[in-house]
Design a protein around this motif. Structure first.
Motif, mmCIF file in Angstrom:
data_model
loop_
_atom_site.group_PDB
_atom_site.id
_atom_site.type_symbol
_atom_site.label_atom_id
_atom_site.label_comp_id
_atom_site.label_asym_id
_atom_site.label_seq_id
_atom_site.Cartn_x
_atom_site.Cartn_y
_atom_site.Cartn_z
ATOM 1 N N PRO A 5 -24.997 -6.819 -13.275
ATOM 2 C CA PRO A 5 -26.395 -6.023 -12.596
ATOM 3 C C PRO A 5 -26.322 -6.708 -11.125
ATOM 4 C CG PRO A 5 -27.231 -7.874 -14.596
ATOM 5 C CD PRO A 5 -25.955 -8.301 -14.160
ATOM 6 N N LEU A 6 -25.667 -7.643 -10.978
ATOM 7 C CA LEU A 6 -25.912 -8.018 -9.090
ATOM 8 C C LEU A 6 -24.453 -9.340 -9.362
ATOM 9 C CD1 LEU A 6 -28.395 -11.420 -8.133
ATOM 10 C CD2 LEU A 6 -27.858 -10.543 -10.405
ATOM 11 N N SER A 7 -24.751 -9.101 -8.198
ATOM 12 C CA SER A 7 -23.357 -9.924 -7.540
ATOM 13 C C SER A 7 -23.658 -11.360 -6.477
ATOM 14 C CB SER A 7 -22.493 -8.656 -6.474
ATOM 15 O OG SER A 7 -22.675 -8.604 -5.208
ATOM 16 N N ILE A 8 -22.594 -12.618 -6.930
ATOM 17 C CA ILE A 8 -22.671 -13.615 -6.423
ATOM 18 C C ILE A 8 -21.658 -13.574 -5.480
ATOM 19 C CG2 ILE A 8 -23.285 -15.795 -7.164
ATOM 20 C CD1 ILE A 8 -23.943 -14.452 -9.973
ATOM 21 N N ALA A 9 -22.356 -13.944 -4.306
ATOM 22 C CA ALA A 9 -21.366 -14.312 -3.184
ATOM 23 C C ALA A 9 -20.960 -16.277 -3.221
ATOM 24 C CB ALA A 9 -21.546 -14.156 -1.625
ATOM 25 N N PHE A 10 -20.133 -16.246 -3.364
ATOM 26 C CA PHE A 10 -20.463 -18.123 -3.354
ATOM 27 C C PHE A 10 -19.410 -18.921 -2.337
ATOM 28 C CE2 PHE A 10 -19.604 -21.931 -6.435
ATOM 29 C CZ PHE A 10 -20.592 -22.594 -6.971
ATOM 30 N N SER A 11 -19.810 -19.522 -1.701
ATOM 31 C CA SER A 11 -19.873 -20.441 -0.800
ATOM 32 C C SER A 11 -20.052 -21.590 -0.433
ATOM 33 C CB SER A 11 -20.073 -19.748 0.810
ATOM 34 O OG SER A 11 -20.426 -18.891 1.318
ATOM 35 N N VAL A 12 -18.546 -22.651 -0.588
ATOM 36 C CA VAL A 12 -18.101 -24.317 -0.555
ATOM 37 C C VAL A 12 -17.927 -24.472 0.878
ATOM 38 C CG1 VAL A 12 -17.482 -25.912 -1.678
ATOM 39 C CG2 VAL A 12 -17.561 -23.696 -2.659
ATOM 40 N N THR A 41 -32.845 -3.024 -9.047
ATOM 41 C CA THR A 41 -32.418 -1.693 -8.834
ATOM 42 C C THR A 41 -32.019 -1.511 -7.564
ATOM 43 O OG1 THR A 41 -34.358 -1.487 -6.742
ATOM 44 C CG2 THR A 41 -35.027 -1.275 -9.059
ATOM 45 N N GLY A 42 -30.172 -0.890 -8.315
ATOM 46 C CA GLY A 42 -29.392 -0.256 -6.940
ATOM 47 C C GLY A 42 -28.558 -2.356 -6.683
ATOM 48 N N VAL A 43 -27.774 -1.850 -5.751
ATOM 49 C CA VAL A 43 -26.792 -2.460 -5.293
ATOM 50 C C VAL A 43 -27.351 -4.176 -5.102
ATOM 51 C CG1 VAL A 43 -24.827 -4.249 -3.770
ATOM 52 C CG2 VAL A 43 -25.139 -1.575 -4.838
ATOM 53 N N ALA A 44 -27.495 -5.365 -5.658
ATOM 54 C CA ALA A 44 -28.366 -6.514 -5.609
ATOM 55 C C ALA A 44 -27.037 -7.780 -5.523
ATOM 56 C CB ALA A 44 -28.985 -6.606 -6.660
ATOM 57 N N GLU A 45 -27.504 -8.003 -4.542
ATOM 58 C CA GLU A 45 -26.532 -9.727 -4.328
ATOM 59 C C GLU A 45 -27.123 -10.499 -4.144
ATOM 60 O OE1 GLU A 45 -23.490 -11.509 -0.993
ATOM 61 O OE2 GLU A 45 -23.676 -9.094 -1.090
ATOM 62 N N PRO A 76 -35.801 -16.744 0.110
ATOM 63 C CA PRO A 76 -35.883 -14.934 -0.634
ATOM 64 C C PRO A 76 -35.542 -14.497 0.045
ATOM 65 C CG PRO A 76 -38.111 -16.856 -1.292
ATOM 66 C CD PRO A 76 -37.284 -17.636 -0.304
ATOM 67 N N GLN A 77 -35.478 -13.094 0.508
ATOM 68 C CA GLN A 77 -34.966 -11.609 1.199
ATOM 69 C C GLN A 77 -35.412 -10.794 0.839
ATOM 70 O OE1 GLN A 77 -33.348 -12.057 4.165
ATOM 71 N NE2 GLN A 77 -32.913 -14.386 4.337
ATOM 72 N N ILE A 78 -36.632 -10.735 -0.599
ATOM 73 C CA ILE A 78 -37.442 -10.055 -1.226
ATOM 74 C C ILE A 78 -38.437 -10.126 -0.824
ATOM 75 C CG2 ILE A 78 -35.355 -8.889 -2.300
ATOM 76 C CD1 ILE A 78 -35.780 -10.162 -4.612
ATOM 77 N N GLY A 82 -41.267 -8.377 -6.254
ATOM 78 C CA GLY A 82 -41.437 -7.222 -5.645
ATOM 79 C C GLY A 82 -39.637 -6.533 -6.491
ATOM 80 N N PRO A 83 -38.895 -5.334 -5.985
ATOM 81 C CA PRO A 83 -38.102 -4.472 -6.826
ATOM 82 C C PRO A 83 -36.897 -6.026 -5.833
ATOM 83 C CG PRO A 83 -39.030 -2.871 -4.932
ATOM 84 C CD PRO A 83 -39.818 -4.181 -4.991
ATOM 85 N N VAL A 84 -35.958 -5.442 -6.984
ATOM 86 C CA VAL A 84 -34.612 -6.542 -6.749
ATOM 87 C C VAL A 84 -33.649 -5.639 -6.881
ATOM 88 C CG1 VAL A 84 -33.790 -8.251 -8.052
ATOM 89 C CG2 VAL A 84 -35.517 -7.914 -8.927
ATOM 90 N N GLY A 85 -32.935 -5.667 -5.326
ATOM 91 C CA GLY A 85 -32.418 -4.710 -4.512
ATOM 92 C C GLY A 85 -31.831 -5.896 -3.613
ATOM 93 N N GLY A 86 -30.798 -5.576 -2.900
ATOM 94 C CA GLY A 86 -30.013 -5.369 -1.492
ATOM 95 C C GLY A 86 -29.959 -7.285 -2.008
#
Length: 158
Positions: A5-12, A41-45, A76-78, A82-86
């Motif tokens: 349901p969401l993608s995880i961008a991983f940086s080291v 709700t939609g694309v989430a990262e 947090p950016q949301i 609230g809705p979990v998206g973007g």
């Protein structure tokens, strides 16, 4: 297998982090998402950044006013609950602090890392521990998520 349901961008951003933490982080975050009952709700990262104590100290000083390293920071950016998206936000972890704390508590690095991933992700969703009621709710949810993942209650002795 269904798509996450969401993608995880991983940086080291620092040397010394053990291999295989992407899978550990994904498992922790997806279980936290499931048990929080937040709806995507939609694309989430989510962005996860593994860094060192020096960079974490600077982030903590700049964004929270504390001139010291810390184990995990969440940005947090949301809106809370609230809705979990973007882009949900960023979670940063400091290698030296995470390792030292795991050693001091006598637990495995991966178990402590998993706890901090759950903790950091719940902050992105809006959970906090600024007062006793919030702390009780957040710690109770963390404990249940970790139990599901086969990890002992990190608050049992506190």
């Amino acid at each position: 297998m269904p798509k996450s349901p969401l993608s995880i961008a991983f940086s080291v951003n620092a040397d010394g982090w053990p291999d295989g933490l992407e899978a550990v982080a994904e498992r922790a975050i997806l279980e936290a998402l499931k048990q929080s009952e937040a709806k995507v709700t939609g694309v989430a990262e989510v962005s996860v950044v593994l860094t060192d104590d020096e960079e974490q100290r600077e982030l903590n000083r700049q964004w929270r006013g504390f001139d010291k390293s810390t184990n995990v920071l969440s940005f947090p950016q949301i809106e809370p609950f609230g809705p979990v998206g973007g882009l949900l936000g960023d979670i940063t972890l400091a290698l030296g602090t995470v390792q030292r704390e795991a050693d001091e508590m006598g637990i495995s690095f991966n178990d402590h890392f998993t706890h901090l991933m759950v903790h950091g992700f719940l902050h992105l969703l809006g959970y906090d521990h600024l007062d006793d009621d919030e702390a009780e709710e957040m710690e109770g949810l963390e404990t249940e998520i970790l139990r599901t993942l086969g990890i002992a209650d990190p608050y049992a002795d506190s």
